[in-house]
Design a protein around this motif. Structure first.
Motif: not given
Length: 337
Positions: A34-49
Motif C-alpha cells: 500500500g505504501i510502496t505503491n504511493m511512492i511515485t505520487p508522493m515524490l510527484d507532489a513533493q517536487n511540485d510543492s
C-alpha cells in the motif's frame, strides 16, 4: 471519501484535489504494498510543492524488523521524498502528530507528510480526541531592504527584462498582475503557474520551456534581466544550462526569489538571491520600479509572437488542443459559467 482502484491512482487524485483547492489531499493506505505503491505520487507532489498527507498502516511495533506479513520499512522509504515522515509509537501523541502533519504540509514551501500507524496503535482505544481546526502561520522571511534597493536599480536600468514566474506566485495573482501592468515588464510562467497572469494580455509570453512558446524561450535568451519569482529553474524550462540566458548572465541580471532557500543558486547561479515569500517580495519592490515603454524590446517580442505562434495540425482526428479550444470558446460566453 473516495475509494480508488490503486494506491498510485489515489495519490495522484489527492494531489489534483490539493492543487485545485490549496488545502492538503489526504490518503489512507495499507502497510507494505500500500505504501510502496504511493511512492511515485508522493515524490510527484513533493517536487511540485503540493500539500499531501499520507497515512499508512504497518505491522505492530513488536513485529517490526521481523519481515512480518506485508511489512515494509515505510519511514525509511519515504523520509527522503517528504517534508516529514514519522512512525507513531504512542497513541497519546496522535493529537500532536496530526496537528504537526497539517502545519508542516502547508507551511513555507508546501509538500508531503507521511504518518505511519502500526497495528497496535490503530487498535488502541482512546477516550478523547481533539478535532479542533489546526492553524498555521504563513512563513514570511524578512527581506533585506538594502538588497531590494540594488535589485530595483538593476530592474530599472535594464532594457530587456522578463519575469519568469513559478507556482510560488499562484496565491498572488492580483499583486503580480498589478506589478506587471504598472512596470510594463513581459511575463512568462512555468506550466504550474499558468493563469496567475491573464494570458490574453499583450505582456503575456504564455508558458516557457521545452513544451512552451518559442517567443517565451527567445525572450529569456535575449533578456538582460530575469526576475524569477517562485520558480526553481527546472531543467524542462532551462535546457542546456551552459547556453541558458547568456545576456542576463553577462549583464549580472539574474534575480531569484524563492521561499525555499535551498532552491536559490541550486541550478542557475543568481546575482541577487532573495529567500522569502513572493508576495512579500512584490510588495517591497512594486513602488520602486518605474514604468518604461520598452518599445524596441516589446516590438521584438511581438515579432516573435507573429513568427512563432502556437499551432497544431488539423485533420479528421480530435486532439487535446481541439477540446481545449472549444472549451475556451464556450466558457467565454458568460451565460455558460
Amino acid at each position: 471519501y473516495y475509494i480508488n482502484t490503486h494506491e498510485q491512482n489515489l495519490g495522484h487524485a489527492a494531489t489534483g484535489y490539493a492543487r485545485s483547492t490549496g488545502i492538503p489531499g489526504i490518503c489512507i493506505v495499507t502497510s507494505g504494498p500500500g505504501i510502496t505503491n504511493m511512492i511515485t505520487p508522493m515524490l510527484d507532489a513533493q517536487n511540485d510543492s503540493t500539500p499531501l498527507i499520507v497515512f499508512s498502516g504497518n505491522v505492530q511495533l513488536s513485529a517490526m524488523g521481523t519481515n512480518a506479513f506485508q511489512e515494509a520499512p515505510a519511514v525509511d522509504l519515504t523520509k527522503h521524498i517528504t517534508k516529514w515522515s514519522y512512525c507513531v509509537k504512542n497513541v497519546n501523541e496522535i493529537n500532536n502528530v496530526l496537528d504537526e502533519a497539517f502545519i508542516i504540509s502547508q507551511e513555507g514551501k508546501k509538500g508531503v507528510v507521511h504518518i505511519d500507524l502500526p497495528k497496535c496503535i490503530l487498535s488502541t482505544k482512546i477516550d478523547y480526541f481533539n478535532v479542533n481546526k489546526t492553524e498555521y502561520n504563513k512563513q514570511i522571511n524578512k527581506i533585506d531592504i538594502e538588497k531590494i534597493e540594488k535589485i530595483c536599480d538593476v530592474i530599472n536600468n535594464s532594457e530587456k527584462p522578463v519575469l519568469y514566474v513559478g507556482q510560488g506566485c499562484n496565491d498572488y495573482s492580483k499583486e503580480l498582475t498589478e506589478f506587471v501592468d504598472n512596470s510594463n515588464i513581459p511575463i512568462t510562467t512555468t506550466i504550474h503557474a499558468m493563469g496567475c497572469y491573464d494570458e490574453t494580455k499583450d505582456l503575456s509570453l504564455k508558458f516557457l520551456g521545452m513544451h512552451g512558446s518559442v517567443f517565451a524561450n527567445k525572450s529569456i535568451q535575449e533578456a538582460d534581466c530575469i526576475i524569477a519569482l517562485g520558480s526553481r529553474f527546472d531543467d524542462r524550462t532551462t535546457g542546456n544550462l551552459d547556453l541558458y540566458a547568456p545576456m542576463a548572465k553577462k549583464n549580472k541580471g539574474i534575480i531569484h526569489c524563492n521561499i525555499n532557500e535551498k532552491e536559490i543558486d541550486n541550478i542557475v547561479q543568481s546575482n541577487y538571491g532573495v529567500n522569502g515569500d513572493c508576495g512579500e517580495f512584490i510588495k517591497n519592490i512594486k513602488n520602486k520600479i518605474f514604468y518604461k515603454k520598452r518599445e524596441n524590446w516589446l516590438n521584438q517580442i511581438n515579432m516573435w509572437k507573429k513568427d512563432y505562434p502556437f499551432v497544431h495540425n488539423k485533420n479528421k482526428n480530435m486532439y487535446t488542443q481541439d477540446v481545449l479550444i472549444e472549451l475556451n470558446k464556450q466558457l467565454k460566453n458568460k451565460d455558460n459559467y
